[in-house]
Scaffold this motif. Structure first.
Motif, PDB file in Angstrom:
ATOM      1  N   MET A 178       0.831  -1.207   0.000  1.00  0.00           N
ATOM      2  CA  MET A 178       0.000   0.000   0.000  1.00  0.00           C
ATOM      3  C   MET A 178       0.866   1.259   0.000  1.00  0.00           C
ATOM      4  O   MET A 178       0.570   2.230  -0.692  1.00  0.00           O
ATOM      5  CB  MET A 178      -0.928   0.005   1.210  1.00  0.00           C
ATOM      6  N   TYR A 179       1.930   1.235   0.782  1.00  0.00           N
ATOM      7  CA  TYR A 179       2.820   2.393   0.853  1.00  0.00           C
ATOM      8  C   TYR A 179       3.503   2.631  -0.489  1.00  0.00           C
ATOM      9  O   TYR A 179       3.658   3.780  -0.937  1.00  0.00           O
ATOM     10  CB  TYR A 179       3.872   2.173   1.944  1.00  0.00           C
ATOM     11  N   ARG A 180       3.899   1.562  -1.157  1.00  0.00           N
ATOM     12  CA  ARG A 180       4.650   1.704  -2.400  1.00  0.00           C
ATOM     13  C   ARG A 180       3.776   2.194  -3.558  1.00  0.00           C
ATOM     14  O   ARG A 180       4.300   2.802  -4.503  1.00  0.00           O
ATOM     15  CB  ARG A 180       5.283   0.358  -2.763  1.00  0.00           C
ATOM     16  N   GLU A 181       2.469   1.970  -3.491  1.00  0.00           N
ATOM     17  CA  GLU A 181       1.603   2.388  -4.602  1.00  0.00           C
ATOM     18  C   GLU A 181       1.652   3.902  -4.847  1.00  0.00           C
ATOM     19  O   GLU A 181       2.000   4.337  -5.952  1.00  0.00           O
ATOM     20  CB  GLU A 181       0.170   1.926  -4.368  1.00  0.00           C
ATOM     21  N   PRO A 182       1.308   4.753  -3.880  1.00  0.00           N
ATOM     22  CA  PRO A 182       1.396   6.200  -4.152  1.00  0.00           C
ATOM     23  C   PRO A 182       2.820   6.680  -4.358  1.00  0.00           C
ATOM     24  O   PRO A 182       3.047   7.666  -5.069  1.00  0.00           O
ATOM     25  CB  PRO A 182       0.758   6.831  -2.904  1.00  0.00           C
ATOM     26  N   LEU A 183       3.785   5.983  -3.759  1.00  0.00           N
ATOM     27  CA  LEU A 183       5.189   6.347  -3.952  1.00  0.00           C
ATOM     28  C   LEU A 183       5.577   6.184  -5.418  1.00  0.00           C
ATOM     29  O   LEU A 183       6.125   7.102  -6.040  1.00  0.00           O
ATOM     30  CB  LEU A 183       6.070   5.472  -3.057  1.00  0.00           C
ATOM     31  N   GLU A 184       5.293   5.022  -5.988  1.00  0.00           N
ATOM     32  CA  GLU A 184       5.611   4.772  -7.398  1.00  0.00           C
ATOM     33  C   GLU A 184       4.773   5.663  -8.311  1.00  0.00           C
ATOM     34  O   GLU A 184       5.255   6.150  -9.341  1.00  0.00           O
ATOM     35  CB  GLU A 184       5.361   3.299  -7.747  1.00  0.00           C
ATOM     36  N   PHE A 185       3.538   5.894  -7.919  1.00  0.00           N
ATOM     37  CA  PHE A 185       2.623   6.722  -8.719  1.00  0.00           C
ATOM     38  C   PHE A 185       3.158   8.145  -8.844  1.00  0.00           C
ATOM     39  O   PHE A 185       3.256   8.700  -9.939  1.00  0.00           O
ATOM     40  CB  PHE A 185       1.244   6.713  -8.062  1.00  0.00           C
ATOM     41  N   PHE A 186       3.531   8.757  -7.714  1.00  0.00           N
ATOM     42  CA  PHE A 186       4.013  10.135  -7.745  1.00  0.00           C
ATOM     43  C   PHE A 186       5.374  10.227  -8.423  1.00  0.00           C
ATOM     44  O   PHE A 186       5.640  11.176  -9.159  1.00  0.00           O
ATOM     45  CB  PHE A 186       4.098  10.694  -6.320  1.00  0.00           C
ATOM     46  N   HIS A 187       6.231   9.237  -8.178  1.00  0.00           N
ATOM     47  CA  HIS A 187       7.553   9.230  -8.800  1.00  0.00           C
ATOM     48  C   HIS A 187       7.411   9.183 -10.320  1.00  0.00           C
ATOM     49  O   HIS A 187       8.111   9.917 -11.040  1.00  0.00           O
ATOM     50  CB  HIS A 187       8.346   8.032  -8.302  1.00  0.00           C
ATOM     51  N   ALA A 188       6.515   8.357 -10.822  1.00  0.00           N
ATOM     52  CA  ALA A 188       6.287   8.278 -12.271  1.00  0.00           C
ATOM     53  C   ALA A 188       5.671   9.570 -12.796  1.00  0.00           C
ATOM     54  O   ALA A 188       5.990  10.022 -13.903  1.00  0.00           O
ATOM     55  CB  ALA A 188       5.370   7.102 -12.586  1.00  0.00           C
ATOM     56  N   LEU A 189       4.802  10.175 -12.003  1.00  0.00           N
ATOM     57  CA  LEU A 189       4.169  11.435 -12.397  1.00  0.00           C
ATOM     58  C   LEU A 189       5.225  12.510 -12.666  1.00  0.00           C
ATOM     59  O   LEU A 189       5.157  13.235 -13.652  1.00  0.00           O
ATOM     60  CB  LEU A 189       3.226  11.892 -11.286  1.00  0.00           C
ATOM     61  N   VAL A 190       6.225  12.574 -11.783  1.00  0.00           N
ATOM     62  CA  VAL A 190       7.279  13.584 -11.929  1.00  0.00           C
ATOM     63  C   VAL A 190       8.239  13.215 -13.050  1.00  0.00           C
ATOM     64  O   VAL A 190       8.559  14.033 -13.918  1.00  0.00           O
ATOM     65  CB  VAL A 190       8.045  13.751 -10.598  1.00  0.00           C
ATOM     66  N   GLN A 191       8.712  11.960 -13.061  1.00  0.00           N
ATOM     67  CA  GLN A 191       9.707  11.563 -14.052  1.00  0.00           C
ATOM     68  C   GLN A 191       9.167  11.617 -15.477  1.00  0.00           C
ATOM     69  O   GLN A 191       9.887  11.943 -16.408  1.00  0.00           O
ATOM     70  CB  GLN A 191      10.209  10.159 -13.740  1.00  0.00           C
ATOM     71  N   GLU A 192       7.894  11.312 -15.642  1.00  0.00           N
ATOM     72  CA  GLU A 192       7.298  11.299 -16.978  1.00  0.00           C
ATOM     73  C   GLU A 192       6.639  12.627 -17.329  1.00  0.00           C
ATOM     74  O   GLU A 192       6.027  12.759 -18.386  1.00  0.00           O
ATOM     75  CB  GLU A 192       6.281  10.155 -17.072  1.00  0.00           C
TER      76      GLU A 192
END
Length: 451
Positions: free
Chosen positions: A377-391
């Motif tokens: 659960m913790y990793r879901e928004p973490l990966e989501f936001f990281h991809a949002l910024v990187q992409e």
């Protein structure tokens, strides 16, 4: 037509009237004097003028556009009351619809916006900022290559009203923290010098081939103090650490142990533990220097120290150049260390940071909530936001996205088929479930243990 129903009409008229503002400041002042102030005099000065300032409001005092622009909040309220036909009162002389629309349009364009020219240019002094626990861990990692968290036993950093643990005004220095700094510095250097690879990395030069112990030590301390202090150190600063080296060397300590003692002093120095921006000898506003800019960039994006490339650009005074800074920001965002932006900023902004330790759903009611689900659960928004910024994706996706990130454990919890393994991967989500409001981490961290 009632007051309430007339509001759309008034604002439509104001929109159709458009801006009556001229281009130059002189023309705008003349326009105010010729066309706007007479309307105010006709309909406002009777109740809000020099002879009678009802409610303590004297509109007649605003004799120029410059005076009007100093109080945008007041004029925004005037525009609202004109639009709602609350002013002038019913028993007073009323402006024609075109006059009201013209006054609203002019004030909206010229009086309700902050006049940037009136804002003081001096931003004030920056509070000296202590490294928080996360920044300390990351900096030690990048400085020496260690793989553990030396600040794990530090007291928790307060977030204050802002909600972020890098708030300079809440990063106090309790006495216990100084003891922890000494312990952590010893633990880090002990592990570094016990590891052959890390030891060779630190002792990149050793006495021999025409270089004596003092010369070798000085080169080592100059390099590591410069990285630790996030700028090139002076000879005077290096000399202070060399005093400790000489003291240890003089009592017969081996070369490596003498260097280790001096490095420990570097790691408990205020120049390392605090990000200090030095005052310049002037009363006028000034630009931060490039080394300070490098630290601002690196601790925002990486939550860690500037790397060699940033420091080299800073030493050449090139980092502040817009095209150079843009290229560096793009490089830094593409680096794996930029995950710190999702962990630190997004985790505290969106609240999913609580999933790491604080959230405790009731085990009796929710026996399926185990450690694996917590981490997923913790990793879901973490990966989501990281991809949002990187992409470079739209910020709107924070609340409305067509995809999210899950692994097998989280997919099972959500009822999503076809996902295997522990790796987080992007999957489509049903309509209405996209964005952070549909994520288990957000829903769980904002719920009570029995919900």
């Amino acid at each position: 037509m009632s007051r309430t129903n007339s509001t759309p009409y008034i604002f439509l008229m104001a929109f159709l009237a458009g801006s009556v503002a001229a281009a130059t400041p002189e023309a705008l002042e003349q326009d105010f004097a010729d066309n706007v102030r007479p309307l105010l005099a006709s309909y406002c000065f009777t109740c809000h003028g020099n002879d009678k300032a009802k409610g303590g409001i004297n509109i007649e005092d605003y004799k120029t556009l410059s005076a009007v622009r100093r109080n945008p909040k007041f004029w925004k309220n005037v525009v609202h009351q004109l639009g709602e036909e609350e002013m002038p009162p019913e028993d007073e002389k009323q402006p024609a619809a075109a006059e009201r629309a013209k006054l609203i349009a002019w004030l909206e364009e010229n009086a309700t916006r902050i006049d940037l020219a009136s804002i003081p240019k001096d931003p004030g002094r920056v509070t000296i900022r202590r490294l928080n626990r996360n920044e300390y861990n990351n900096t030690m990692r990048d400085l020496f290559g260690i793989k553990f968290l030396p600040g794990k036993n530090f007291p928790a950093d307060g977030a204050g009203g802002a909600g972020f643990d890098n708030n300079a005004d809440t990063l106090f220095l309790p006495p216990i923290l100084m003891e922890k700094y000494l312990e952590a510095a010893g633990e880090v250097l002990g592990s570094v010098f016990a590891d052959e690879e890390l030891r060779r990395r630190v002792l990149f030069v050793e006495p021999g081939d025409g270089l004596d112990e003092e010369g070798a030590a000085k080169r080592i301390l100059t390099r590591y103090a410069s990285f630790a202090f996030r700028r090139y150190v002076t000879d005077i600063e290096v000399e202070r650490f060399m005093t400790l080296f000489r003291k240890a060397d003089g009592r017969g300590d081996p070369f490596a142990e003498s260097v280790q003692l001096a490095l420990k002093a570097v790691l408990v120095s205020p120049r390392f533990l605090f990000r200090q921006e030095r005052d310049q000898p002037t009363k006028e506003p000034y630009r931060v220097d490039d080394f300070e800019l490098a630290s601002r960039l690196s601790y925002f994006i990486w939550a860690s120290m500037p790397d060699r490339e940033l420091l080299q650009l800073a030493s050449k005074e090139q980092l502040h150049q817009p095209e150079v800074m843009r290229a560096q920001v793009e490089r830094m965002l593409a680096d794996r260390r930029s995950r710190a932006l999702a962990e630190g900023f997004a985790g505290q902004w969106l609240g999913f940071e609580k999933m790491r330790e604080e959230v405790r759903p009731d085990k009796g009611r929710f026996p399926e909530f185990d450690f694996a689900l917590r981490v997923s659960m913790y990793r879901e928004p973490l990966e989501f936001f990281h991809a949002l910024v990187q992409e470079n994706r739209s910020l709107i996706e924070v609340i409305d996205s067509e995809s999210t990130f899950v692994n097998a454990r989280l997919a099972k919890h959500y009822g999503i088929d076809g996902v295997a393994g522990s790796k987080m991967r992007r999957v489509p989500v049903p309509a209405g479930r996209g964005g952070v409001l549909g994520m288990g981490a957000i829903l769980t961290s904002t719920s009570l243990p029995l919900r």
